[in-house]
Design an enzyme around this catalytic site. Structure first.
Site, PDB file in Angstrom:
ATOM      1  CG  HIS A 100      -1.706  -1.029   1.631  1.00 43.22           C
ATOM      2  ND1 HIS A 100      -1.243  -2.141   2.266  1.00 43.22           N
ATOM      3  CD2 HIS A 100      -3.036  -1.210   1.474  1.00 43.22           C
ATOM      4  CE1 HIS A 100      -2.249  -2.984   2.486  1.00 43.22           C
ATOM      5  NE2 HIS A 100      -3.354  -2.440   2.011  1.00 43.22           N
ATOM      6  CG  ASP A 103       1.873  -1.018   3.306  1.00 44.09           C
ATOM      7  OD1 ASP A 103       1.130  -0.665   4.226  1.00 44.09           O
ATOM      8  OD2 ASP A 103       1.553  -1.867   2.437  1.00 44.09           O
TER       9      ASP A 103
END
Ligand code: XLS
Ligand code: NI
Ligand code: NI
Length: 437
Positions: A100, A103
Site C-alpha cells: 500500500h 506501507d
C-alpha cells in the site's frame, strides 16, 4: 550493513532436510505440468505485514524486534526499511512483492508532502527492483487507516473523503505503473457500514462503482495496463462490507459495467469469515471467469477474525492449487502471502520460517494436486455423476431443445425419477487421501 547477516539465500535441500532455513519441497526450477514452480505460484511478500507488522493487538503494543527500525517514521528510515525488504525477499527467493502507498513511505502533513515522501521511496524501490529482478505483483492504496476515512473512502457520507481517496489512488496508479506493477487491488477497508439506520446503501454502492470507473479511466489515460482486482471480505473493520464475497463482488462488477476491467483477488481468511471455504470462492470466481489473484493465508477455526496466519495445512494448499490449475493457472496474478507472524514470534528469523513454511506447503500441495489431476480418477467420478446430462433428455435440455410442455410430456411418459446416483462423498474423500498420504 545487512539486516540478516547470519542468513544466506534460502535453498532447496529436499524432503529429508532438517535445516529450518531451507526448502524441502519448493524448488523454483522444478517443472510441474510443464511449468516451473516459480511460475506456478508467483509468490509475493506483503510489505504491510512483513515490513510493517509490529505485533500490536487491542490488548498491547508491538513486540517485534526489528533492529533496522528507527524511533520515528522518517523518509530516511523508510528508505532503509525498503533496502531491508529487498534483502529479505531476495534471500527468500520470492519473485514478487505487494504494498500500500502508506506501507512504504510516511504520510506527510499535506497530500503534496505525502506524495513527495512516496516518490523518494519509490525511487529506491525501483533501484532495488532493478538490482534484484524482484517485481511488483500489485499496488494498492491505504484508504482505511487515517481518520479521514472513518466512514469509508468511496462509500463515505463525506464527499471530501471520496475526493481524497481519488487523489491517493491516482498517485498509486502512477507509482504502480512506474514500478512496472502487474496489477492494482481494491480492498474496501471501510467500504461498508456499521449501522443500517444511518446508511443510504444504494447511494454508497453507486459511489463505489463510480470510484472504480474513475480508476479504470485514469489507468487508461496514463497507459497503465495492469489488471485490476477486487478483494472480497465480508466484515472487519465494518460490520458489513459491500465486497462481502465473490458472488457479491461479481454481481456488483456486472451491475455497474466493470466486469471487463476487474477480476477477483481471493483471500483464504476472508472466505472463511464469509462462511465459505476458500475453494468455494476460487471455484465460484473461476467458473465465472473472474479468478485473478490470491492472498494466501489461513484463519484459526477457534478465532472469529482475520488472523492472517501463514498457511501450513497441506489439505488447504492442495485444494487451492487444484482450483488454480483447473482455471488455467495465474497470468497476471500470484500467491501473495497476506499473512503475519504471531505477536509471540518477534525475532527477524521468524519472518523466514513463516514464509518458508508457506512456500513449502504450497509446493507439496501443488504436487498432490497435479498427481490427482494426472490420476484422472476424481475427474472421471465427477463426470460420471453428471452422465445423465450427456445423453437423452439431459443433452437435449442443455442444447435448449426443450420447454416446460415437452418436459411434462416426457415425464408423463416416463413415470418417475429413479434415484440411482449415490453421492459417494466418502469415496471421493478417500480417493483424495490416496494422493495426500
Ligand atoms: C485486509 C486485506 C488487505 C488487502 C490489501 O484484510 O486483506 O491486507 O489485501 O489492502
Ligand atoms: Ni488481503
Ligand atoms: Ni485480510
Amino acid at each position: 550493513m545487512p539486516a540478516f547477516p547470519d542468513i544466506a539465500k534460502i535453498r532447496y535441500e529436499g524432503p529429508e532436510s532438517k535445516n529450518p532455513l531451507a526448502f524441502r519441497h519448493y524448488d523454483e526450477n522444478e517443472l510441474v505440468e510443464d511449468k516451473s514452480m516459480k511460475d506456478h505460484f508467483r509468490f509475493s511478500v506483503a510489505y504491510w505485514h512483513t515490513m510493517r507488522g509490529t505485533g500490536a493487538d487491542p490488548f498491547g503494543p508491538g513486540t517485534m524486534l526489528r533492529p533496522w527500525e528507527a524511533e520515528t517514521d522518517s523518509v530516511e528510515n523508510a528508505i532503509c526499511r525498503a533496502r531491508v525488504a529487498f534483502e529479505f525477499i531476495e534471500k527468500l527467493g520470492a519473485p514478487f512483492y505487494c504494498f500500500h502507498d502508506r506501507d512504504v513511505a510516511p504520510e506527510g502533513a499535506t497530500l503534496d508532502e505525502s506524495n513527495k515522501n512516496l516518490d523518494a521511496v519509490v525511487k529506491v524501490l525501483k533501484e532495488e527492483q532493478q538490482r534484484t529482478g524482484i517485481k511488483l505483483l500489485w499496488g494498492t492504496a491505504n484508504l482505511f487507516s487515517n481518520p479521514r476515512y472513518t466512514h469509508g473512502a468511496a462509500t463515505s457520507c463525506n464527499a471530501d473523503s471520496f475526493a481524497y481517496a481519488a487523489a491517493q489512488v491516482k498517485k498509486m496508479l502512477e507509482v504502480t505503473k512506474e514500478l512496472g506493477g502487474q496489477g492494482y487491488t481494491f480492498w474496501g477497508g471501510r467500504e461498508g457500514y456499521q449501522c443500517i439506520w444511518n446508511t443510504d446503501m444504494r447511494r454508497e454502492i453507486e459511489h463505489l462503482a463510480a470510484f472504480m470507473h474513475l480508476a479504470v479511466d485514469y489507468a487508461k489515460k496514463i497507459g497503465f495496463t495492469g489488471q485490476f482486482y477486487f478483494e472480497p471480505k465480508p466484515m472487519e473493520p465494518t460490520k458489513h462490507q459491500y465486497d462481502f464475497d465473490s458472488a457479491a463482488c461479481i454481481n456488483f462488477l456486472r451491475a455497474h459495467g466493470l466486469a471487463d476491467h476487474v477480476k477477483m483477488n481471493i483471500e483464504t481468511n476472508h472466505a472463511t469469515l464469509a462462511g465459505h471455504a476458500v475453494e468455494h470462492e476460487l471455484d465460484y470466481a473461476g467458473s465465472q471467469g473472474f479468478l485473478g489473484s490470491v492472498d494466501a493465508n489461513t484463519g484459526d477455526l477457534l478465532l472469529g477474525w482475520d488472523t492472517d496466519q501463514f498457511p501450513t495445512d497441506v489439505y488447504l494448499t492442495t485444494k487451492i492449487m487444484l482450483m488454480i490449475l483447473k482455471y488455467g493457472g495465474f497470468t497476471t496474478g500470484g500467491l501473495n502471502f497476506d499473512a503475519k507472524v504471531r505477536r509471540e514470534s518477534f525475532e527477524p528469523v521468524d519472518l523466514f520460517h513463516s514464509h518458508i513454511g508457506g512456500m513449502d506447503a504450497f509446493a507439496k500441495g501443488l504436487k498432490i494436486a497435479t498427481a490427482i489431476r494426472a490420476g484422472g480418477v476424481l475427474d472421471e467420478m465427477v463426470k460420471g455423476r453428471y452422465s445423465s446430462w450427456d445423453v437423452g433428455v439431459g443433452a437435449e435440455i442443455e442444447s435448449n431443445r426443450h420447454d416446460f410442455e415437452s418436459l411434462e410430456k416426457y415425464m408423463l411418459a416416463k413415470g418417475d425419477v429413479t434415484p440411482n446416483h449415490s453421492g459417494r462423498q466418502e469415496l471421493f474423500e478417500n480417493v483424495v487421501n490416496r494422493y495426500v498420504f
